[in-house]
Design a protein around this motif. Structure first.
Motif, PDB file in Angstrom:
ATOM      1  N   PHE A 233       3.953   2.037  -5.734  1.00 18.88           N
ATOM      2  CA  PHE A 233       4.002   3.272  -4.950  1.00 18.88           C
ATOM      3  C   PHE A 233       5.435   3.696  -4.650  1.00 18.88           C
TER       4      PHE A 233
ATOM      5  N   ASN B  74       0.816  -1.219   0.000  1.00 18.91           N
ATOM      6  CA  ASN B  74       0.000   0.000   0.000  1.00 18.91           C
ATOM      7  C   ASN B  74       0.847   1.265   0.000  1.00 18.91           C
ATOM      8  N   SER B  75       0.182   2.373  -0.251  1.00 18.04           N
ATOM      9  CA  SER B  75       0.874   3.650  -0.393  1.00 18.04           C
ATOM     10  C   SER B  75       1.488   4.127   0.919  1.00 18.04           C
TER      11      SER B  75
ATOM     12  N   ASP C 113       1.353   9.177  -5.056  1.00 22.50           N
ATOM     13  CA  ASP C 113       0.823   7.841  -4.721  1.00 22.50           C
ATOM     14  C   ASP C 113      -0.659   7.728  -5.083  1.00 22.50           C
TER      15      ASP C 113
ATOM     16  N   THR D 222       2.535   7.084   1.647  1.00 26.14           N
ATOM     17  CA  THR D 222       2.003   8.405   2.056  1.00 26.14           C
ATOM     18  C   THR D 222       0.614   8.244   2.662  1.00 26.14           C
TER      19      THR D 222
ATOM     20  N   GLY E 209       5.871   6.451  -2.537  1.00 28.66           N
ATOM     21  CA  GLY E 209       5.816   7.124  -1.243  1.00 28.66           C
ATOM     22  C   GLY E 209       5.966   8.621  -1.352  1.00 28.66           C
TER      23      GLY E 209
ATOM     24  N   THR F 103      -1.076  13.816  -3.902  1.00 26.43           N
ATOM     25  CA  THR F 103       0.150  12.999  -3.872  1.00 26.43           C
ATOM     26  C   THR F 103       0.312  12.167  -5.146  1.00 26.43           C
TER      27      THR F 103
ATOM     28  N   GLU G 218      -0.921   7.354  -8.782  1.00 30.97           N
ATOM     29  CA  GLU G 218      -0.494   5.996  -9.151  1.00 30.97           C
ATOM     30  C   GLU G 218      -1.558   4.962  -8.759  1.00 30.97           C
ATOM     31  N   GLY G 219      -2.091   5.067  -7.563  1.00 24.34           N
ATOM     32  CA  GLY G 219      -3.069   4.083  -7.081  1.00 24.34           C
ATOM     33  C   GLY G 219      -4.333   4.072  -7.911  1.00 24.34           C
TER      34      GLY G 219
ATOM     35  N   CYS H 110      -4.281  13.717   0.504  1.00 17.30           N
ATOM     36  CA  CYS H 110      -3.907  12.541  -0.317  1.00 17.30           C
ATOM     37  C   CYS H 110      -4.106  12.834  -1.809  1.00 17.30           C
TER      38      CYS H 110
END
Ligand code: COA
Length: 260
Positions: free
Chosen positions: A257, A203-204, A241, A206, A259, A239, A244-245, A236
């Protein structure tokens, strides 16, 4: 950095910090508390570290408490400073780490040992673990956050009884109470922590840091946990991340990720 009382091991983003005073059942003397503080600062700054495990060396103890031999002759101001410095340096530091910290409770977790485990974000225990806050049997009270964190984790009534009796509970009871999340045979303890850490590391970083801050805010006197959640949630969206997510989800691939 080299430490006198800690062993540090890294595997694939997982840093294991082992408190290494087995002949003293890993009791927390001032030097060990200082070293843990430095080790945590170092781990927080190191981008390659994604999750931490804190454990004790040997088969018998996680940490059998603050070092009684060190504080037995303290005065009132020295006692107060011991509690205040310890809380700030180590216990609050662990709780506020931006990376998940798992306590691998491999035996006795008493007094400062249970307080250290309770400062971690969650706990996994071996089947031989025994937990308690025996301070009143020494004429003192828990001073490293135990009166607060135990009541938050298991409820006021159970915490009161445990503190008042100075008794120990077994791992299975700790599991029933919600004090630990899993109980496994001792030889499997680190593998179980590793398994949970591996799931977390997908998981991310951040988002994990933001989740830790938001959950912690609910337990900080004067802080508004719901408001903090709104702020952290909003942040969030700025970010890499998050980009990307959500992109990975839509492109039906695994997120990578960084970070950020
Ligand atoms: N502080 C300092 N030394 C400690 C310690 C502590 N909290 N806990 C254990 N030790 C030391 C013992 O003094 C002993 O050292 P020694 O061989 O130099 O005398 C060594 O660790 C082994 O402990 P021992 O008591 O002989 O082991 P045991 O198997 O008979 O008992 C415990 C294990 C955990 C039940 C017992 O050590 C104990 O009650 N410890 C104190 C727990 C406590 O009150 N913690 C809260 C502190 S605020």
């Amino acid at each position: 950095m080299a430490f006198n009382n800690l062993l540090i091991a890294d595997t694939d983003g997982l840093r294991t910090i082992t408190i290494n005073r087995p002949d003293q059942l890993n009791a927390l003397n001032r030097e060990t508390i200082g070293e843990l503080d430095s080790a945590l600062t170092e781990a927080d700054a190191d981008k390659s570290v994604r999750v931490l495990i804190i454990t004790g060396s040997g088969m018998k103890a996680f940490v059998a408490g603050a070092d009684i031999k060190e504080f037995a002759h303290f005065s009132i101001p020295e006692g107060k400073a011991l509690s205040a410095d310890g809380q700030k340096k180590l216990f609050d530091h662990v709780e506020r780490m931006s990376k998940p910290v798992i306590a691998a409770v491999n035996g006795f977790a008493l007094g400062g040992g249970l307080e250290l485990a309770m400062s971690c974000h969650f706990r996994v225990a071996s089947d031989n673990a025994r937990m308690g806050l025996p301070e009143v049997s020494l004429g003192v009270i828990p001073g490293y956050g135990g009166t607060q964190r135990l009541a938050r984790l298991v409820g006021k009534g159970k915490a009161m009884e445990m503190i008042m009796t100075a008794g120990m509970i077994k791992a299975e009871e700790a599991l029933q109470w919600g004090l630990v999340n899993h109980v496994v045979p001792q030889p499997e303890l680190l593998a179980k922590c590793n398994e949970v850490a591996t799931a977390i590391m997908k998981n991310s970083p951040t988002a994990l840091a933001a989740a830790i801050r938001a959950v912690n805010a609910g337990y900080e006197p004067g802080a508004d946990g719901m408001q903090r959640e709104i702020e952290e949630f909003g942040k969030c969206f700025g970010t890499a991340d998050f980009k990307e997510g959500t992109s990975a989800f839509m492109e039906k691939r695994k997120a990578e990720f960084k970070g950020e």
